[in-house]
Design a protein around this motif. Sequence first.
Motif, PDB file in Angstrom:
ATOM      1  N   SER A  71       4.130   9.213   1.370  1.00 35.48           N
ATOM      2  CA  SER A  71       3.178   9.582   2.412  1.00 35.48           C
ATOM      3  C   SER A  71       2.292   8.613   2.668  1.00 35.48           C
ATOM      4  CB  SER A  71       2.335  10.671   1.853  1.00 35.48           C
ATOM      5  OG  SER A  71       1.605  10.423   0.672  1.00 35.48           O
ATOM      6  N   VAL A  72       1.382   8.516   3.827  1.00 32.80           N
ATOM      7  CA  VAL A  72       0.300   7.510   4.033  1.00 32.80           C
ATOM      8  C   VAL A  72      -0.950   7.940   4.217  1.00 32.80           C
ATOM      9  CG1 VAL A  72       2.116   5.801   5.074  1.00 32.80           C
ATOM     10  CG2 VAL A  72       0.934   7.595   6.509  1.00 32.80           C
ATOM     11  N   SER A  73      -1.802   7.343   4.070  1.00 31.67           N
ATOM     12  CA  SER A  73      -3.149   7.785   4.007  1.00 31.67           C
ATOM     13  C   SER A  73      -3.964   8.019   5.481  1.00 31.67           C
ATOM     14  CB  SER A  73      -4.234   6.875   3.522  1.00 31.67           C
ATOM     15  OG  SER A  73      -4.211   5.438   3.893  1.00 31.67           O
ATOM     16  N   ASN A  74      -2.873   7.229   6.611  1.00 29.36           N
ATOM     17  CA  ASN A  74      -3.625   7.393   8.017  1.00 29.36           C
ATOM     18  C   ASN A  74      -2.533   7.007   8.661  1.00 29.36           C
ATOM     19  OD1 ASN A  74      -5.091   7.207  10.278  1.00 29.36           O
ATOM     20  ND2 ASN A  74      -6.617   5.675   9.810  1.00 29.36           N
ATOM     21  N   ALA A  78      -0.054   3.879  10.425  1.00 30.43           N
ATOM     22  CA  ALA A  78       1.411   3.548  10.129  1.00 30.43           C
ATOM     23  C   ALA A  78       1.722   4.996   9.601  1.00 30.43           C
ATOM     24  CB  ALA A  78       1.626   2.700   9.015  1.00 30.43           C
ATOM     25  N   THR A  79       3.174   4.980   9.797  1.00 31.49           N
ATOM     26  CA  THR A  79       3.922   6.260   9.638  1.00 31.49           C
ATOM     27  C   THR A  79       5.091   5.687   8.512  1.00 31.49           C
ATOM     28  OG1 THR A  79       5.269   6.078  11.366  1.00 31.49           O
ATOM     29  CG2 THR A  79       3.503   7.271  11.617  1.00 31.49           C
ATOM     30  N   ILE A  80       5.530   6.677   7.700  1.00 27.37           N
ATOM     31  CA  ILE A  80       6.482   6.321   6.854  1.00 27.37           C
ATOM     32  C   ILE A  80       7.546   7.549   6.703  1.00 27.37           C
ATOM     33  CG2 ILE A  80       5.330   7.295   4.736  1.00 27.37           C
ATOM     34  CD1 ILE A  80       6.438   4.842   3.186  1.00 27.37           C
ATOM     35  N   ASP A  81       8.837   7.113   6.699  1.00 28.81           N
ATOM     36  CA  ASP A  81       9.651   8.184   6.769  1.00 28.81           C
ATOM     37  C   ASP A  81      10.336   8.410   5.235  1.00 28.81           C
ATOM     38  OD1 ASP A  81      11.504   6.118   5.900  1.00 28.81           O
ATOM     39  OD2 ASP A  81      12.629   5.967   7.875  1.00 28.81           O
ATOM     40  N   GLU A  82      11.284   9.360   5.120  1.00 23.72           N
ATOM     41  CA  GLU A  82      11.612   9.778   3.809  1.00 23.72           C
ATOM     42  C   GLU A  82      12.515   8.807   2.999  1.00 23.72           C
ATOM     43  OE1 GLU A  82      15.800  12.051   5.241  1.00 23.72           O
ATOM     44  OE2 GLU A  82      14.092  13.094   4.393  1.00 23.72           O
ATOM     45  N   ILE A  93      -5.751  -0.811   7.724  1.00 25.57           N
ATOM     46  CA  ILE A  93      -5.189  -1.007   6.454  1.00 25.57           C
ATOM     47  C   ILE A  93      -4.746   0.485   5.922  1.00 25.57           C
ATOM     48  CG2 ILE A  93      -5.707  -1.252   4.030  1.00 25.57           C
ATOM     49  CD1 ILE A  93      -7.537  -3.595   4.726  1.00 25.57           C
ATOM     50  N   VAL A  94      -3.616   0.816   5.510  1.00 26.29           N
ATOM     51  CA  VAL A  94      -3.166   1.948   5.187  1.00 26.29           C
ATOM     52  C   VAL A  94      -2.667   2.241   3.615  1.00 26.29           C
ATOM     53  CG1 VAL A  94      -0.806   1.710   5.690  1.00 26.29           C
ATOM     54  CG2 VAL A  94      -1.698   3.869   6.072  1.00 26.29           C
ATOM     55  N   THR A  95      -2.941   3.196   2.957  1.00 28.24           N
ATOM     56  CA  THR A  95      -2.380   3.467   1.589  1.00 28.24           C
ATOM     57  C   THR A  95      -1.216   4.320   1.688  1.00 28.24           C
ATOM     58  OG1 THR A  95      -4.626   3.368   0.944  1.00 28.24           O
ATOM     59  CG2 THR A  95      -2.998   4.415  -0.570  1.00 28.24           C
ATOM     60  N   VAL A  96      -0.203   3.654   0.913  1.00 31.97           N
ATOM     61  CA  VAL A  96       1.062   4.337   0.993  1.00 31.97           C
ATOM     62  C   VAL A  96       1.107   5.069  -0.391  1.00 31.97           C
ATOM     63  CG1 VAL A  96       3.602   4.138   0.873  1.00 31.97           C
ATOM     64  CG2 VAL A  96       2.113   2.516   2.426  1.00 31.97           C
ATOM     65  N   THR A  97       1.478   6.274  -0.631  1.00 34.06           N
ATOM     66  CA  THR A  97       1.784   7.177  -1.790  1.00 34.06           C
ATOM     67  C   THR A  97       3.232   7.662  -1.975  1.00 34.06           C
ATOM     68  OG1 THR A  97      -0.629   7.786  -1.614  1.00 34.06           O
ATOM     69  CG2 THR A  97       0.730   9.142  -3.203  1.00 34.06           C
ATOM     70  N   ALA A  98       3.535   7.371  -3.559  1.00 35.74           N
ATOM     71  CA  ALA A  98       4.936   7.718  -3.829  1.00 35.74           C
ATOM     72  C   ALA A  98       4.573   8.928  -4.892  1.00 35.74           C
ATOM     73  CB  ALA A  98       5.875   6.496  -4.245  1.00 35.74           C
ATOM     74  N   THR A  99       5.419  10.069  -4.602  1.00 38.94           N
ATOM     75  CA  THR A  99       5.075  11.356  -5.470  1.00 38.94           C
ATOM     76  C   THR A  99       6.198  11.641  -6.212  1.00 38.94           C
ATOM     77  OG1 THR A  99       3.148  11.941  -4.197  1.00 38.94           O
ATOM     78  CG2 THR A  99       4.292  13.468  -5.948  1.00 38.94           C
ATOM     79  N   ALA A 100       6.631  11.631  -7.483  1.00 37.35           N
ATOM     80  CA  ALA A 100       7.663  12.216  -8.054  1.00 37.35           C
ATOM     81  C   ALA A 100       8.094  13.732  -7.821  1.00 37.35           C
ATOM     82  CB  ALA A 100       7.620  11.919  -9.545  1.00 37.35           C
ATOM     83  N   THR A 101       9.191  14.023  -7.570  1.00 33.53           N
ATOM     84  CA  THR A 101       9.604  15.235  -7.167  1.00 33.53           C
ATOM     85  C   THR A 101      10.324  16.103  -8.309  1.00 33.53           C
ATOM     86  OG1 THR A 101      11.901  14.540  -6.495  1.00 33.53           O
ATOM     87  CG2 THR A 101      10.391  14.344  -4.786  1.00 33.53           C
ATOM     88  N   ASP A 102       9.956  15.662  -9.888  1.00 38.65           N
ATOM     89  CA  ASP A 102      10.853  16.449 -10.380  1.00 38.65           C
ATOM     90  C   ASP A 102       9.752  17.433 -11.440  1.00 38.65           C
ATOM     91  OD1 ASP A 102       8.921  14.268 -11.698  1.00 38.65           O
ATOM     92  OD2 ASP A 102      10.353  13.618 -13.440  1.00 38.65           O
ATOM     93  N   GLY A 103       8.590  17.552 -10.720  1.00 42.65           N
ATOM     94  CA  GLY A 103       7.566  18.201 -11.148  1.00 42.65           C
ATOM     95  C   GLY A 103       6.269  17.614 -12.166  1.00 42.65           C
ATOM     96  N   SER A 104       6.823  16.448 -12.316  1.00 42.78           N
ATOM     97  CA  SER A 104       5.857  15.593 -13.350  1.00 42.78           C
ATOM     98  C   SER A 104       4.551  15.236 -12.908  1.00 42.78           C
ATOM     99  CB  SER A 104       6.569  14.323 -13.751  1.00 42.78           C
ATOM    100  OG  SER A 104       6.759  13.418 -12.704  1.00 42.78           O
ATOM    101  N   ALA A 105       4.475  15.536 -11.439  1.00 41.57           N
ATOM    102  CA  ALA A 105       3.275  15.064 -11.003  1.00 41.57           C
ATOM    103  C   ALA A 105       2.833  13.935 -10.910  1.00 41.57           C
ATOM    104  CB  ALA A 105       2.469  16.005 -11.177  1.00 41.57           C
ATOM    105  N   VAL A 106       3.690  12.918 -11.130  1.00 39.12           N
ATOM    106  CA  VAL A 106       3.313  11.575 -11.317  1.00 39.12           C
ATOM    107  C   VAL A 106       3.248  10.981  -9.882  1.00 39.12           C
ATOM    108  CG1 VAL A 106       4.194   9.248 -12.146  1.00 39.12           C
ATOM    109  CG2 VAL A 106       4.244  10.926 -13.705  1.00 39.12           C
ATOM    110  N   SER A 111      -1.935  -0.482  -1.382  1.00 35.86           N
ATOM    111  CA  SER A 111      -2.626  -0.759   0.225  1.00 35.86           C
ATOM    112  C   SER A 111      -1.799  -1.731   0.733  1.00 35.86           C
ATOM    113  CB  SER A 111      -4.160  -1.064  -0.155  1.00 35.86           C
ATOM    114  OG  SER A 111      -4.970  -0.087  -0.696  1.00 35.86           O
ATOM    115  N   ILE A 112      -1.708  -1.285   1.901  1.00 38.90           N
ATOM    116  CA  ILE A 112      -0.694  -2.365   2.873  1.00 38.90           C
ATOM    117  C   ILE A 112      -1.747  -2.567   4.228  1.00 38.90           C
ATOM    118  CG2 ILE A 112       1.340  -2.681   4.172  1.00 38.90           C
ATOM    119  CD1 ILE A 112       1.987  -2.649   1.454  1.00 38.90           C
ATOM    120  N   ARG A 113      -1.718  -4.061   4.388  1.00 35.57           N
ATOM    121  CA  ARG A 113      -2.481  -4.541   5.489  1.00 35.57           C
ATOM    122  C   ARG A 113      -1.256  -4.554   6.840  1.00 35.57           C
ATOM    123  NH1 ARG A 113      -4.147  -8.899   3.989  1.00 35.57           N
ATOM    124  NH2 ARG A 113      -6.433  -8.399   3.412  1.00 35.57           N
ATOM    125  N   VAL A 114      -1.801  -4.103   7.700  1.00 37.11           N
ATOM    126  CA  VAL A 114      -0.878  -3.914   9.001  1.00 37.11           C
ATOM    127  C   VAL A 114      -1.869  -4.894  10.132  1.00 37.11           C
ATOM    128  CG1 VAL A 114       0.165  -2.583  10.829  1.00 37.11           C
ATOM    129  CG2 VAL A 114      -0.108  -1.669   8.704  1.00 37.11           C
TER     130      VAL A 114
END
Length: 581
Positions: A71-74, A78-82, A93-106, A111-114
């Motif tokens: 996911s991205v903050s704005n 920028a957009t991000i695919d799966e 500047i946009v913040t990219v977030t990766a979230t674990a899908t195993d239920g750990s909530a990690v 931050s990426i400059r565009v």
Amino acid sequence: MKGKVIEMRLMSVWIVLTLMWVGCNDEEPTPTEVLVSSLSVRGEFIEDGGSSQMSVIVTPEDATNQKVDWSVSNQEVATIDETGVLTAVTNGIVTVTATATDGSAVTATKSIRVSGVQGPIVLVESISLSVEDITDGREKQFSVEVLPTNATNKDVEWLVSDESIAEISEEGLLKPLKNGSVKVKVEAKDGSGVQTEEEIVITGVADVSDGIVVDNSNDLLSAIANASPGDKIYLRGGNYAFGSTISFNKDGQEGNLISLIAYPNDSERPVFDFSAMSENSSNRGIQLSGDYWYVKGIDVFNAGDNGMFISGSNNLIEFCYFYENSDSGLQIGNGAANNTVLNCDSYYNADSSIENADGFACKLDAGDGNKFIGCRAWQNLDDGWDGYLRGTDNITTTYENCWAFLNGKLKDGSVGGGDGNGFKTGGSDDKLLKHHAVYTNCIAAGNVVDGFDHNSNRGDVVLYNCGAHGNGRNINFGTGNIANSLTIKNTFSFEGGGDSYEATTTDISNNGWQNGLTTNASDFVSVDIELLKSPRKTDGSLPDIDYLKLVSGSDLIDQGVNVGLDFSGAAPDIGPFEFEN
């Protein structure tokens, strides 16, 4: 009994067989699931307006489920695919977030400059050029206004129509090379074809085609070492660092001088910086042993001894500054004769022992006929001018329009351990030597000890149209080791200690303390000594100041006697300045 035994044995066999059957029919146990403990997002900035593949490092490496959601903050940036492909939308500047899908909530972020995203191109429509004529030959910064203000590319190219007349930098700084007319042209760099031009007139550029121009220490030293009569060395402004004495030992000729001159109209003065020198009597800055040199417009700073020592003759030193040296700023000695020091300043000279260093010195074994004209000496540790003799006798030094003030004080204004005189006329070890001195239109003010100091000088001393104000003693010629003669005319003395005017022969008349006259602050427009430090005029001459200028109605006007100096009115005025209506 036997039957019991058999029954028991059969029972045991049954139990064993039952256990074996149960063991053979158990299912394999389900293994425990390993959860994600941390994530680290990796990826490059977008600099071309395109995309960037994001990735993630999963810890531990054997985590059961290593899939993440992106996911991205704005999404307006920028957009991000799966799969983690980040695609630029606009610069930011946009913040990219990766979230674990195993239920750990990690989760993990980065931050990426565009940048590099190109919007609609807005072309330049007009350019306004702001220029003006150059009248002093100096560099001038020009500017432009580019419209519209939101033009995509507002960069411009600067050009001149004739590069033999002027050069111009990429930023619009125009450097005149010679007098004349030149067109300054500006073109837009965005391909719009928009351009404009203005013609300017350049005057005031000095012609240096009769000499060589140097702008670095090595070339300067080479030019000095190889100088011949008639050579002219033009030195560009800036700092020139030296660690050893520079010797001017070549000779010019009468009417064919060797010249070292600050490049005309430069915005800064050339500074001979001897800060790398240690304090030592052998560490003079400039040693001028040659004859017929003309040195103009340089500064000599922080030498380990004298700033400049002149042992040659028939030299002219003009519009030079000598400051913060460890002995006299400029000294004349070793028989040097007929030198002229014109419109020079010497100040803040002091040694580390806080006992020595004059502004100017024509002393010890100096020769005859040296002159100081339009010079100033202030806040030098010892004297403004020192005429003490050793090894020579019966010489004459002339002082015209010279100002000695606040000597005996340090740069910070505190009193040092030096003699603190304005003009020390002479003196010698045996109290017998004669240093004749003529002072015309000179000022001694605020010096710690004496303004005009006898110091056992046995010579002839003349003061014409001088002023002494606020010294420890303004004019001090005593009976001990008495001077041969003392002439004082058209001179005033006020707000100082008790004066004395003793000599074997005296001619003292028409002064501010004679003929019923009294000199005090009310005679003058200003008595502010600090005005004596005012900046010189651009040609190097003394500044026009109100200090000791006579007010209308002063009883010192027209009260002097003709001593051969220019004056207006019925008779000369008393003091260094004629009254001006």
